[in-house]
Design a protein around this motif. Structure first.
Motif, PDB file in Angstrom:
ATOM      1  N   GLY A 298       4.848   5.409  18.104  1.00  0.00           N
ATOM      2  CA  GLY A 298       4.200   5.097  16.841  1.00  0.00           C
ATOM      3  C   GLY A 298       3.585   6.341  16.228  1.00  0.00           C
ATOM      4  N   THR A 299       3.571   6.388  14.916  1.00  0.00           N
ATOM      5  CA  THR A 299       2.945   7.497  14.209  1.00  0.00           C
ATOM      6  C   THR A 299       2.394   6.990  12.890  1.00  0.00           C
ATOM      7  OG1 THR A 299       3.292   9.736  13.338  1.00  0.00           O
ATOM      8  CG2 THR A 299       5.091   8.180  13.060  1.00  0.00           C
ATOM      9  N   ALA A 300       1.303   7.607  12.450  1.00  0.00           N
ATOM     10  CA  ALA A 300       0.698   7.241  11.175  1.00  0.00           C
ATOM     11  C   ALA A 300       0.099   8.491  10.553  1.00  0.00           C
ATOM     12  CB  ALA A 300      -0.384   6.181  11.366  1.00  0.00           C
ATOM     13  N   GLU A 301       0.094   8.531   9.226  1.00  0.00           N
ATOM     14  CA  GLU A 301      -0.521   9.663   8.548  1.00  0.00           C
ATOM     15  C   GLU A 301      -1.027   9.231   7.180  1.00  0.00           C
ATOM     16  OE1 GLU A 301       2.209  12.501   6.233  1.00  0.00           O
ATOM     17  OE2 GLU A 301       3.247  12.246   8.164  1.00  0.00           O
ATOM     18  N   ALA A 302      -1.996   9.984   6.704  1.00  0.00           N
ATOM     19  CA  ALA A 302      -2.569   9.723   5.378  1.00  0.00           C
ATOM     20  C   ALA A 302      -2.926  11.050   4.741  1.00  0.00           C
ATOM     21  CB  ALA A 302      -3.804   8.840   5.484  1.00  0.00           C
ATOM     22  N   SER A 303      -2.778  11.116   3.420  1.00  0.00           N
ATOM     23  CA  SER A 303      -3.082  12.346   2.680  1.00  0.00           C
ATOM     24  C   SER A 303      -3.820  12.005   1.400  1.00  0.00           C
ATOM     25  CB  SER A 303      -1.797  13.111   2.324  1.00  0.00           C
ATOM     26  OG  SER A 303      -1.082  13.499   3.477  1.00  0.00           O
ATOM     27  N   LEU A 304      -4.631  12.964   0.958  1.00  0.00           N
ATOM     28  CA  LEU A 304      -5.319  12.860  -0.320  1.00  0.00           C
ATOM     29  C   LEU A 304      -5.266  14.236  -0.970  1.00  0.00           C
ATOM     30  CD1 LEU A 304      -7.016  11.044  -2.232  1.00  0.00           C
ATOM     31  CD2 LEU A 304      -9.059  11.947  -1.081  1.00  0.00           C
ATOM     32  N   GLU A 305      -4.897  14.301  -2.272  1.00  0.00           N
ATOM     33  CA  GLU A 305      -4.748  15.592  -2.928  1.00  0.00           C
ATOM     34  C   GLU A 305      -5.166  15.504  -4.378  1.00  0.00           C
ATOM     35  OE1 GLU A 305      -0.545  16.141  -2.237  1.00  0.00           O
ATOM     36  OE2 GLU A 305      -0.032  15.433  -4.261  1.00  0.00           O
ATOM     37  N   THR A 306      -5.410  16.668  -4.955  1.00  0.00           N
ATOM     38  CA  THR A 306      -5.768  16.739  -6.360  1.00  0.00           C
ATOM     39  C   THR A 306      -4.975  17.856  -7.026  1.00  0.00           C
ATOM     40  OG1 THR A 306      -7.584  17.025  -7.938  1.00  0.00           O
ATOM     41  CG2 THR A 306      -7.720  18.260  -5.883  1.00  0.00           C
ATOM     42  N   VAL A 307      -4.517  17.609  -8.248  1.00  0.00           N
ATOM     43  CA  VAL A 307      -3.732  18.565  -9.013  1.00  0.00           C
ATOM     44  C   VAL A 307      -4.643  19.236 -10.038  1.00  0.00           C
ATOM     45  CG1 VAL A 307      -1.728  18.879 -10.519  1.00  0.00           C
ATOM     46  CG2 VAL A 307      -1.687  17.111  -8.733  1.00  0.00           C
TER      47      VAL A 307
END
Length: 771
Positions: free
Chosen positions: A169-178
């Motif tokens: 199992g694998t999980a990931e999350a990202s948050l970004e701003t331009v």
């Protein structure tokens, strides 16, 4: 030109040779096992120009789609236009028409909807690369094993298969701003479950990703409108009832919603669009495949069954173009003669007059009165949009037998069948000023539809014989047959482009022929290979359903090319340094090209011109010290016409010596990744990627008023974090230098120039976990 290529080759070798420290630990690229030849081989043992990236490399690059890795692969070019549409090419083989690159997800070749201009190559599938096993890019024609659509090369995405043994199992999350734009995020997860150990397993991956927009359109109250939200899921089933038989099922669903155009007008303002129509786009894909492999005493028998449905709904702005046409009064006569509310008709549509252009008086009215009446009506319809829902549905089946590659005689034999259908409906509509939305009720300014059906069959084979241990000779042949039917109807008058009603009409085209391939491979040591290839590529012809063209232009033929290639693959210092280089020449004849009808409003496909493309490609990877991995690539290409673009129906712009459009003459990339121990559990990692894109042009003829140059930009991406066997936390920056890089340029007569650029500097954080 040959002198330039030789100089580029020497410069490349010299530049890479000045890093002798790269001789201490192995790089990944040369040791990846690929299936480009329909059997397993190492990249360095595969006698063709191929780039392979593992899932781990894609993760460390932060690559979510093909566009994120394009510049790291020599000669791979993605020409992005609006609302997520991209045209993919390899080695400069790029024109409108059928695809020039075979794009495969697993065993399924995906081709976009043809649209009204028979141009399926204008849309490239952009499936999310989460949970990918590897990416393979085969450069040069692959017509023997992969058939039509692979005349420039083949791009293969291989997703991770179900693991029959272990839970994963694998999980990931990202948050970004331009910068000067919106925010983005992603949430992704995958789980693998052995249902019956060593026999049956399932792997499920799901994801949702939003990219932040940065293009504004104040005229319709839209800001950061080119944001994209992608939601999808992928189910992989693996079944191995015996040691010799394995069946893999793949099912993919993906929806992508783009808020508005990514094109903006420099004349209006930075990242500012002057469009007056709201232009969202929706892209939905369903892909299903069944891949069966049975190991027999004479080789592996494979049956690949694939099906996909691809739906696209797109809205475009015609306001500026139609305003320019209206001001020319080109269709004023058509309007006055057929529109019920025109000055001449007085409510009785269909009355004929002596006026066809409004250039002279008619019906008791002066030319000035007729023109003013037409122009008043045209202005009352503004703004004007174009709504196009389109879809393509495709069924493919391939049966092949491949030897294991271990004996002196090896072979791959097979048969292929494809049935593809697509349709596009077009509604030209009057919009609402200030919002850009369609008026209610709909004001239909000229509808039409076009449908395509194409059936292809092929029989193919490659045979390799090794007379001595260091020498192999390969010959390949593919026989193809296709039949294409293009049908459609024009459902009303369009007083901006000259469309007149037409009952349903069909135009047919068909052909058959052969593709050839010849290859010699010399491998005097385990770490040195020299190969030479002569290979042929083609793509099917078709039919045009376009008003105003002569009958002789309603069909166009297949175009084809020969590719002559010499390559060198090497590994040094106990396979710790990999360096590959190749040079090629391509002769492309009977080119399919988009041309314009005589009165300038409809485009269609015609066979005009020939081209010669010469180039050099080089790749290097290695590790100078423990934990440090370096890689680089370079591509230099010289694509130019060798025959004027003239035939019996068409006189197009291109002349001998003109450079092909939309193709960067030089591309280069460099990457560095370093990992170090922080303590017994955690380690740090940092990666930097540099890419350079050279000069491109919008027109063949430099004297054309619409000739523009663009490109010539560099970009830098950074990624750094800490990780252990289960968790990782990373910070990243894309486009560190905040380069305003023009990736697409639209210059049309009478309309402001529009460009599409890469996103401004984007900063984000990424979290990962494994269990």
């Amino acid at each position: 030109m040959k002198r330039n290529i030789c100089a580029a080759l020497l410069a490349t070798i010299s530049a890479f040779a000045v890093t002798p420290a790269l001789a201490q630990t192995a790089g990944e690229g040369g040791d990846i096992v690929v299936t480009a030849l329909k059997r397993e081989t190492r990249v360095q043992d595969t006698p063709l120009a191929i780039t392979a990236m593992s899932g781990n490399t894609l993760n460390n690059m932060g690559a979510a789609g093909i566009a994120d890795v394009a510049r790291s692969v020599p000669s791979l070019n993605l020409l992005a236009s609006e609302s997520g549409r991209t045209r993919v090419s390899i080695r400069g083989i790029q024109t409108a028409g059928e695809a020039t690159v075979g794009v495969y997800f697993g065993e399924v070749p995906l081709t976009g909807p043809a649209g009204t201009t028979s141009d399926p190559s204008g849309s490239t599938p952009n499936l999310n690369l989460f949970d990918t096993e590897r990416l393979e890019v085969l450069r040069g024609p692959q017509g023997t094993l992969y058939g039509s659509g692979s005349m420039g090369g083949t791009l293969r995405v291989l997703f991770k298969q179900a693991n029959l043994k272990d839970y994963e199992g694998t999980a990931e999350a990202s948050l970004e701003t331009v910068k000067s734009g919106g925010t983005g995020y992603s949430v992704k997860g995958a789980v693998n479950v052995p249902i019956v150990k060593d026999m049956l397993a399932a792997r499920l991956a799901v994801y949702r990703q939003r990219t932040g927009g940065f293009v504004d359109d104040p005229s319709i109250g839209r800001y950061n409108m080119n944001n994209t939200v992608t939601t999808g899921g992928r189910l992989m089933l693996g079944f191995r009832p015996t040691n010799n038989l394995r069946i893999n099922f793949m099912g993919i669903l993906q929806d992508q919603h783009t808020g508005g155009t990514s094109l903006w007008a420099p004349s209006v303002g930075l990242f500012t669009s002057g469009l007056r129509i709201f232009t969202p786009a929706i892209d939905k894909q369903k892909i299903f495949s069944l891949d069966t492999k049975w190991n027999t005493p004479i080789g592996t028998l494979s049956l690949a069954n694939g099906y996909y449905r691809w739906d696209v709904r797109q809205t475009n702005d015609n306001t500026d173009n139609y305003t320019s046409v209206a001001n020319s009064y080109r269709y004023c006569g058509l309007f006055q003669n057929t529109y019920a509310g025109s000055m001449l008709q007085s409510g009785a549509a269909g009355t004929t007059t002596s006026s066809s252009t409004c250039a002279s008086s008619a019906g008791g009215y002066s030319s000035a009165q007729l023109r003013a009446n037409y122009l008043d009506w045209a202005k009352a319809q503004m703004p004007i949009g174009n709504y196009q829902p389109r879809w393509v549905e495709n069924l493919t089946n391939e049966l092949r037998l491949s030897s294991d590659g271990k004996g002196r005689l090896n072979y791959t034999l097979g048969a292929f069948f494809e049935n593809r259908k697509d349709r596009v409906d077009t509604t030209v509509f009057a919009g609402v000023a200030g919002t850009g939305e369609m008026r209610t009720p709909v004001v239909d300014l000229g509808s039409r539809f076009v449908r395509d059906v194409i059936n292809q069959t092929a029989q193919f084979g490659e045979i390799t014989y090794r007379p001595i241990d260091i020498l192999s000779v390969t010959a390949g042949l593919r026989h193809y047959h296709y039949k294409k039917i293009v049908g459609g109807a024009y459902l009303g008058y369009n007083y901006f482009n000259g469309q007149t009603p037409m009952a349903y009409t069909e135009v047919n085209a068909s052909a058959d022929g052969f593709n050839q391939k010849y290859n010699i491979e010399l491998k005097p040591t385990r770490d040195l290979m020299i190969y030479a290839t002569a290979s042929q590529g083609f793509r099917p012809g078709g039919a045009n359903l376009t008003p105003g063209i002569p009958d002789s232009a309603k069909q166009y033929k297949a175009d084809s090319l020969w590719n002559y290639e010499l390559g060198l693959k090497t590994q040094w210092f106990d396979r710790k340094l990999t360096f590959n280089v190749d040079a090629y020449r391509i002769d492309w004849t009977n080119m399919q090209t988009s041309v314009t009808a005589t009165y300038g409003n409809f485009s269609y496909i015609s066979n005009v011109g020939s081209a010669r493309i010469e180039g050099v490609e080089a790749e290097l990877s290695g590790t100078p010290t423990k934990g440090l991995f370096l890689n680089g690539s370079l591509s230099v290409v010289y694509p130019r016409l060798t025959a004027d673009q003239i035939n019996s129906e068409v006189t197009a712009a291109g002349r001998v010596g003109h450079i092909l459009t939309g193709i960067p003459r030089t591309t280069a990339s460099a990457g560095a990744e370093y990992g170090w121990a922080i303590n017994s559990d955690w380690k740090g990692m940092a990666r930097a990627d540099f890419t350079y894109t050279g000069k491109m042009t919008t027109q063949l003829n430099p004297t054309n008023a619409l000739y523009r140059t663009y490109g010539k930009y560099a970009q830098v991406n950074l990624r750094a974090g800490i990780e252990n066997e289960r968790y990782g936390v990373y910070l990243y920056v894309r486009n560190l230098l905040d380069t305003n890089a023009v990736s697409y340029y639209s210059a049309v007569s009478g309309v402001a120039d529009y460009i599409s650029t890469t996103a401004p500097r984007t900063i984000g954080v990424n979290l990962r976990g494994n269990f």
